[in-house]
Design an enzyme around this catalytic site. Structure first.
Site, PDB file in Angstrom:
ATOM      1  N   GLU A  53     -19.463  -8.460 -62.340  1.00  0.00           N
ATOM      2  CA  GLU A  53     -20.223  -7.758 -63.390  1.00  0.00           C
ATOM      3  C   GLU A  53     -21.694  -8.175 -63.317  1.00  0.00           C
ATOM      4  O   GLU A  53     -22.014  -9.373 -63.317  1.00  0.00           O
ATOM      5  CB  GLU A  53     -19.634  -8.087 -64.772  1.00  0.00           C
ATOM      6  CG  GLU A  53     -20.426  -7.428 -65.901  1.00  0.00           C
ATOM      7  CD  GLU A  53     -19.693  -7.398 -67.235  1.00  0.00           C
ATOM      8  OE1 GLU A  53     -18.519  -7.828 -67.320  1.00  0.00           O
ATOM      9  OE2 GLU A  53     -20.312  -6.938 -68.216  1.00  0.00           O
TER      10      GLU A  53
ATOM     11  N   LYS B 256      -6.451 -10.479 -65.922  1.00  0.00           N
ATOM     12  CA  LYS B 256      -7.845 -10.766 -65.543  1.00  0.00           C
ATOM     13  C   LYS B 256      -8.347 -11.975 -66.332  1.00  0.00           C
ATOM     14  O   LYS B 256      -8.164 -12.050 -67.545  1.00  0.00           O
ATOM     15  CB  LYS B 256      -8.714  -9.531 -65.803  1.00  0.00           C
ATOM     16  CG  LYS B 256     -10.202  -9.759 -65.480  1.00  0.00           C
ATOM     17  CD  LYS B 256     -10.969  -8.463 -65.283  1.00  0.00           C
ATOM     18  CE  LYS B 256     -11.412  -7.774 -66.534  1.00  0.00           C
ATOM     19  NZ  LYS B 256     -12.306  -8.555 -67.415  1.00  0.00           N
TER      20      LYS B 256
ATOM     21  N   ASP C 165      -6.823  -8.155 -69.855  1.00  0.00           N
ATOM     22  CA  ASP C 165      -7.633  -9.368 -69.997  1.00  0.00           C
ATOM     23  C   ASP C 165      -6.878 -10.467 -70.720  1.00  0.00           C
ATOM     24  O   ASP C 165      -6.211 -10.210 -71.737  1.00  0.00           O
ATOM     25  CB  ASP C 165      -8.876  -9.055 -70.852  1.00  0.00           C
ATOM     26  CG  ASP C 165     -10.054  -8.613 -70.005  1.00  0.00           C
ATOM     27  OD1 ASP C 165     -10.147  -9.040 -68.839  1.00  0.00           O
ATOM     28  OD2 ASP C 165     -10.877  -7.834 -70.525  1.00  0.00           O
TER      29      ASP C 165
ATOM     30  N   ASP D 258     -10.868  -6.869 -73.058  1.00  0.00           N
ATOM     31  CA  ASP D 258     -11.176  -7.467 -74.357  1.00  0.00           C
ATOM     32  C   ASP D 258     -12.481  -6.907 -74.921  1.00  0.00           C
ATOM     33  O   ASP D 258     -12.884  -7.243 -76.029  1.00  0.00           O
ATOM     34  CB  ASP D 258     -11.187  -9.003 -74.289  1.00  0.00           C
ATOM     35  CG  ASP D 258     -12.217  -9.550 -73.319  1.00  0.00           C
ATOM     36  OD1 ASP D 258     -12.909  -8.751 -72.661  1.00  0.00           O
ATOM     37  OD2 ASP D 258     -12.336 -10.790 -73.222  1.00  0.00           O
ATOM     38  N   SER D 259     -13.129  -5.982 -74.164  1.00  0.00           N
ATOM     39  CA  SER D 259     -14.236  -5.206 -74.726  1.00  0.00           C
ATOM     40  C   SER D 259     -13.774  -4.439 -75.954  1.00  0.00           C
ATOM     41  O   SER D 259     -14.596  -3.953 -76.729  1.00  0.00           O
ATOM     42  CB  SER D 259     -14.788  -4.234 -73.668  1.00  0.00           C
ATOM     43  OG  SER D 259     -13.740  -3.489 -73.096  1.00  0.00           O
TER      44      SER D 259
ATOM     45  N   GLU E   2     -11.793 -14.676 -66.715  1.00  0.00           N
ATOM     46  CA  GLU E   2     -13.228 -14.794 -66.443  1.00  0.00           C
ATOM     47  C   GLU E   2     -13.580 -16.218 -66.028  1.00  0.00           C
ATOM     48  O   GLU E   2     -13.205 -17.176 -66.713  1.00  0.00           O
ATOM     49  CB  GLU E   2     -14.039 -14.449 -67.702  1.00  0.00           C
ATOM     50  CG  GLU E   2     -13.891 -13.000 -68.132  1.00  0.00           C
ATOM     51  CD  GLU E   2     -14.763 -12.662 -69.329  1.00  0.00           C
ATOM     52  OE1 GLU E   2     -15.611 -13.495 -69.739  1.00  0.00           O
ATOM     53  OE2 GLU E   2     -14.593 -11.553 -69.868  1.00  0.00           O
TER      54      GLU E   2
HETATM   55  O1  KIV Z   1     -13.331  -6.132 -71.122  1.00  0.00           O
HETATM   56  C1  KIV Z   1     -13.816  -5.292 -70.360  1.00  0.00           C
HETATM   57  O2  KIV Z   1     -13.904  -4.105 -70.667  1.00  0.00           O
HETATM   58  C2  KIV Z   1     -14.299  -5.735 -69.068  1.00  0.00           C
HETATM   59  C3  KIV Z   1     -15.118  -4.767 -68.272  1.00  0.00           C
HETATM   60  C4  KIV Z   1     -16.532  -4.853 -68.727  1.00  0.00           C
HETATM   61  C5  KIV Z   1     -15.010  -4.975 -66.830  1.00  0.00           C
HETATM   62  O3  KIV Z   1     -14.065  -6.834 -68.668  1.00  0.00           O
END
Ligand code: KIV
Length: 277
Positions: A191, A122, A94, A55-56, A124
């Site tokens: 992280e 993934k 994510d 989600d970056s 968080e």
């Molecule tokens: O969203 C993302 O790119 C991430 C990385 C920073 C691990 O979670």
């Protein structure tokens, strides 16, 4: 070009079993974010084992100042693109902000991403993810638990800073990582944590631990693709754990991906200069 890249595809696709085997053998593995088909193809053909549809993308593609505005629809779209380009890497995706606030919502969001081609989802958080992790795992959806600095909680954390420096916070993180492993998590991603904490958690868990700013002792390493190509948006301060691999490449972007994968595999990246004490 597609035919040429396909020829470089792996004989055996990377699976969770591959990562577990690498951990047992002490072989470090490399992961990178990818958001579209072309980069997914280039990265997965370069020796990188894991693609993360992160989600970056909210920051590096959409221009937001956090990951919070990213929607499930955004993630499904980019997941589909990455799936088309992938050549045998394991794909994690994510679950975006507030799309897994309850157990049932996490099942629904994860199902959408798995239908779009993800192999692992993934999430968080810490121990509060245990129930969702168990439900997802029992229903055949592998989970990566993202701990330490969790960007979706940036407003609570108050800034992009190292987590777990305080001994009691470090102990809580270790305990919660164990709880998530016991709940079925297949991967833990750390992280921005001190080197020693990254090492302790990687040694304590049986599942592979991937680090970003977590020191050289985690089982795998991950970076945001734009960062390792020297393309961090100007509004974001380049984090200490970032290294630009483009100058090391003799053939542009594909060479930079290979240089990164080799450096991780050979234990040359990250160095202590990219880590937190
Ligand atoms: O969203 C993302 O790119 C991430 C990385 C920073 C691990 O979670």
């Amino acid at each position: 070009m597609l035919a040429a890249m396909s020829a470089q595809a792996r004989k055996t696709p990377v699976s969770l079993g591959t990562l577990r085997q690498k951990k047992r053998r002490g072989e470090a593995f490399a992961a990178l974010t990818a958001y579209d088909a072309l980069f997914a193809e280039l990265i997965s053909s370069s020796g990188v084992d894991v693609l993360l549809v992160g989600d970056s993308l909210g920051m590096v593609l959409q221009g937001h100042d956090s990951t919070l505005p990213v929607t499930v629809e955004d993630m499904v779209y980019h997941m589909t693109c990455v799936g088309r380009g992938n050549r045998g890497a394991l794909i994690m995706a994510d679950l975006p902000f507030m799309s897994y606030a309850s157990e049932s919502q996490s099942l629904e969001t994860a199902a959408a991403l798995m239908r779009a081609g993800a192999h692992v989802v993934k999430l968080e958080g810490g121990a509060w993810l245990a129930e969702s992790t168990r439900s997802l795992t029992e229903r055949g959806i592998p989970v990566c638990a993202h701990m330490g600095l969790t960007p979706q909680s940036i407003n609570r954390i108050g800034g992009y800073r190292v987590q777990g420096r305080d001994p009691s916070q470090a102990q809580t993180m270790i305990n919660e990582a164990v709880i998530l492993e016991e709940s079925g998590a297949s991967i833990v991603l750390l992280e921005c944590v001190p080197v020693e904490l990254g090492k302790t958690i990687a040694e304590r868990l049986e599942v592979p631990v991937i680090g970003i700013g977590a020191g050289p002792h985690t089982d795998g390493q991950i970076m945001v693709m734009h960062d390792m190509l020297g393309l961090t948006p100007s509004s974001i301060r380049v984090p200490k754990f970032v290294k630009n691999f483009l100058p090391e490449s003799a053939d542009g972007v594909p060479g930079a991906f290979r240089a990164y994968a080799d450096a991780v595999r050979e234990g040359r990246f990250p160095g202590l200069e990219h880590s937190f004490s």
